[in-house]
Design a protein around this motif. Structure first.
Motif, PDB file in Angstrom:
ATOM      1  N   LEU A   4     -66.273  -5.609  50.726  1.00 18.55           N
ATOM      2  CA  LEU A   4     -66.345  -5.973  49.001  1.00 18.55           C
ATOM      3  C   LEU A   4     -65.014  -5.501  48.693  1.00 18.55           C
ATOM      4  O   LEU A   4     -64.354  -4.218  49.388  1.00 18.55           O
ATOM      5  CB  LEU A   4     -67.420  -5.727  48.129  1.00 18.55           C
ATOM      6  N   ARG A   5     -64.644  -6.896  47.543  1.00 20.34           N
ATOM      7  CA  ARG A   5     -63.697  -5.920  47.736  1.00 20.34           C
ATOM      8  C   ARG A   5     -63.216  -4.993  46.261  1.00 20.34           C
ATOM      9  O   ARG A   5     -64.502  -5.040  45.618  1.00 20.34           O
ATOM     10  CB  ARG A   5     -62.215  -7.215  46.811  1.00 20.34           C
ATOM     11  N   HIS A   6     -63.092  -4.388  45.589  1.00 20.35           N
ATOM     12  CA  HIS A   6     -62.975  -3.534  44.977  1.00 20.35           C
ATOM     13  C   HIS A   6     -62.484  -4.007  43.433  1.00 20.35           C
ATOM     14  O   HIS A   6     -60.897  -4.018  43.512  1.00 20.35           O
ATOM     15  CB  HIS A   6     -62.775  -1.977  44.949  1.00 20.35           C
ATOM     16  N   VAL A   7     -62.467  -5.330  42.935  1.00 19.68           N
ATOM     17  CA  VAL A   7     -62.322  -6.343  41.860  1.00 19.68           C
ATOM     18  C   VAL A   7     -63.094  -5.524  40.496  1.00 19.68           C
ATOM     19  O   VAL A   7     -63.660  -5.824  40.942  1.00 19.68           O
ATOM     20  CB  VAL A   7     -61.475  -6.980  42.219  1.00 19.68           C
ATOM     21  N   SER A   8     -62.076  -5.408  39.839  1.00 21.71           N
ATOM     22  CA  SER A   8     -62.704  -5.417  38.125  1.00 21.71           C
ATOM     23  C   SER A   8     -61.412  -6.241  37.144  1.00 21.71           C
ATOM     24  O   SER A   8     -60.597  -6.746  37.695  1.00 21.71           O
ATOM     25  CB  SER A   8     -62.741  -4.051  37.789  1.00 21.71           C
ATOM     26  N   ILE A   9     -62.680  -6.568  35.857  1.00 24.83           N
ATOM     27  CA  ILE A   9     -62.045  -7.302  34.971  1.00 24.83           C
ATOM     28  C   ILE A   9     -61.876  -6.517  33.992  1.00 24.83           C
ATOM     29  O   ILE A   9     -62.808  -5.388  33.616  1.00 24.83           O
ATOM     30  CB  ILE A   9     -62.893  -8.213  34.336  1.00 24.83           C
ATOM     31  N   GLU A  28     -56.019   1.303  48.837  1.00 22.53           N
ATOM     32  CA  GLU A  28     -55.991   2.720  49.823  1.00 22.53           C
ATOM     33  C   GLU A  28     -56.238   3.912  48.396  1.00 22.53           C
ATOM     34  O   GLU A  28     -57.372   4.055  48.687  1.00 22.53           O
ATOM     35  CB  GLU A  28     -55.219   2.108  50.911  1.00 22.53           C
ATOM     36  N   ASP A  29     -56.141   3.324  47.794  1.00 20.24           N
ATOM     37  CA  ASP A  29     -55.626   5.118  46.979  1.00 20.24           C
ATOM     38  C   ASP A  29     -56.680   4.679  45.673  1.00 20.24           C
ATOM     39  O   ASP A  29     -55.915   3.722  44.868  1.00 20.24           O
ATOM     40  CB  ASP A  29     -54.210   5.481  47.101  1.00 20.24           C
ATOM     41  N   SER A  31     -57.630   5.871  42.901  1.00 20.61           N
ATOM     42  CA  SER A  31     -56.741   6.114  41.639  1.00 20.61           C
ATOM     43  C   SER A  31     -55.803   4.770  41.637  1.00 20.61           C
ATOM     44  O   SER A  31     -55.416   5.011  40.482  1.00 20.61           O
ATOM     45  CB  SER A  31     -55.739   7.289  41.781  1.00 20.61           C
ATOM     46  N   VAL A  32     -55.514   3.644  42.586  1.00 19.12           N
ATOM     47  CA  VAL A  32     -53.994   3.319  41.955  1.00 19.12           C
ATOM     48  C   VAL A  32     -54.894   1.505  42.479  1.00 19.12           C
ATOM     49  O   VAL A  32     -55.268   1.286  43.296  1.00 19.12           O
ATOM     50  CB  VAL A  32     -53.148   2.794  42.911  1.00 19.12           C
ATOM     51  N   TRP A  33     -54.335   0.981  41.377  1.00 12.65           N
ATOM     52  CA  TRP A  33     -54.743  -0.595  41.085  1.00 12.65           C
ATOM     53  C   TRP A  33     -53.645  -1.544  40.711  1.00 12.65           C
ATOM     54  O   TRP A  33     -53.236  -0.513  39.750  1.00 12.65           O
ATOM     55  CB  TRP A  33     -56.273  -0.806  39.643  1.00 12.65           C
ATOM     56  N   ILE A  34     -54.077  -2.915  41.562  1.00 11.54           N
ATOM     57  CA  ILE A  34     -53.001  -3.381  40.781  1.00 11.54           C
ATOM     58  C   ILE A  34     -53.875  -5.004  40.349  1.00 11.54           C
ATOM     59  O   ILE A  34     -54.577  -5.366  40.734  1.00 11.54           O
ATOM     60  CB  ILE A  34     -52.563  -3.794  42.373  1.00 11.54           C
ATOM     61  N   ASP A  35     -52.912  -4.901  39.258  1.00 13.04           N
ATOM     62  CA  ASP A  35     -52.884  -6.485  38.798  1.00 13.04           C
ATOM     63  C   ASP A  35     -52.914  -8.104  39.679  1.00 13.04           C
ATOM     64  O   ASP A  35     -51.565  -7.699  40.752  1.00 13.04           O
ATOM     65  CB  ASP A  35     -52.581  -6.978  38.002  1.00 13.04           C
ATOM     66  N   ILE A  36     -53.693  -8.540  39.803  1.00 18.63           N
ATOM     67  CA  ILE A  36     -53.984  -9.654  40.833  1.00 18.63           C
ATOM     68  C   ILE A  36     -53.576 -11.453  40.557  1.00 18.63           C
ATOM     69  O   ILE A  36     -53.094 -11.642  40.818  1.00 18.63           O
ATOM     70  CB  ILE A  36     -54.876  -9.619  41.848  1.00 18.63           C
ATOM     71  N   GLU A  37     -54.540 -10.627  39.300  1.00 11.02           N
ATOM     72  CA  GLU A  37     -54.465 -12.173  38.208  1.00 11.02           C
ATOM     73  C   GLU A  37     -54.424 -12.216  37.123  1.00 11.02           C
ATOM     74  O   GLU A  37     -55.429 -11.435  36.094  1.00 11.02           O
ATOM     75  CB  GLU A  37     -55.515 -13.405  39.061  1.00 11.02           C
ATOM     76  N   SER A  38     -53.669 -13.023  36.268  1.00  7.02           N
ATOM     77  CA  SER A  38     -54.037 -12.758  34.632  1.00  7.02           C
ATOM     78  C   SER A  38     -54.579 -14.165  34.301  1.00  7.02           C
ATOM     79  O   SER A  38     -53.822 -15.583  34.681  1.00  7.02           O
ATOM     80  CB  SER A  38     -52.746 -12.266  33.952  1.00  7.02           C
ATOM     81  N   SER A  39     -54.369 -14.529  33.001  1.00  8.47           N
ATOM     82  CA  SER A  39     -55.070 -16.069  32.131  1.00  8.47           C
ATOM     83  C   SER A  39     -53.890 -15.852  31.980  1.00  8.47           C
ATOM     84  O   SER A  39     -52.523 -15.315  31.369  1.00  8.47           O
ATOM     85  CB  SER A  39     -55.972 -15.524  30.756  1.00  8.47           C
ATOM     86  N   PRO A  40     -53.156 -17.631  32.268  1.00  5.38           N
ATOM     87  CA  PRO A  40     -51.483 -17.953  31.836  1.00  5.38           C
ATOM     88  C   PRO A  40     -52.140 -18.123  30.466  1.00  5.38           C
ATOM     89  O   PRO A  40     -50.912 -18.457  29.576  1.00  5.38           O
ATOM     90  CB  PRO A  40     -51.813 -19.083  32.492  1.00  5.38           C
ATOM     91  N   ASN A  41     -52.377 -18.142  29.291  1.00  5.41           N
ATOM     92  CA  ASN A  41     -53.251 -18.524  28.114  1.00  5.41           C
ATOM     93  C   ASN A  41     -54.022 -17.679  27.293  1.00  5.41           C
ATOM     94  O   ASN A  41     -55.441 -17.343  28.216  1.00  5.41           O
ATOM     95  CB  ASN A  41     -53.201 -19.980  28.148  1.00  5.41           C
TER      96      ASN A  41
END
Length: 81
Positions: A4-9, A28-29, A31-41
């Motif tokens: 499973l991907r470790h994705v949160s909202i 892989e670390d 403690s490091v999270w990256i934004d993958i998508e966000s609402s355009p509006n």
């Protein structure tokens, strides 16, 4: 089957009354999270933004019964070689 991907909202409010959902994923670390998508509006409430973000999270899963998976090798496949 892959992991499973470790994705949160989360919901961001950069300006008062302007709410945006953001999906982010751990790397892989853990403690490091990256934004993958966000609402355009912007949404007018936290709840609306969160619910819309949840819909986008569901879209990451090809099969909602097993959730969003890391692309790559199938762990259940027979070994090669």
């Amino acid at each position: 089957m892959s992991h499973l991907r470790h994705v949160s909202i989360f919901v961001d409010e950069p300006d008062p009354g302007h709410f945006y959902w953001v999906l982010h994923e751990s790397t892989e670390d853990a403690s490091v999270w990256i934004d993958i998508e966000s609402s355009p509006n912007a949404f007018t409430s936290w709840t609306e933004a969160f619910e819309a973000g949840t819909v986008e999270l569901y879209r990451l899963a090809a099969d909602e019964r097993v959730g969003p998976r890391v692309p790559g090798e199938d762990e259940d496949a027979a070994p090669v070689g």
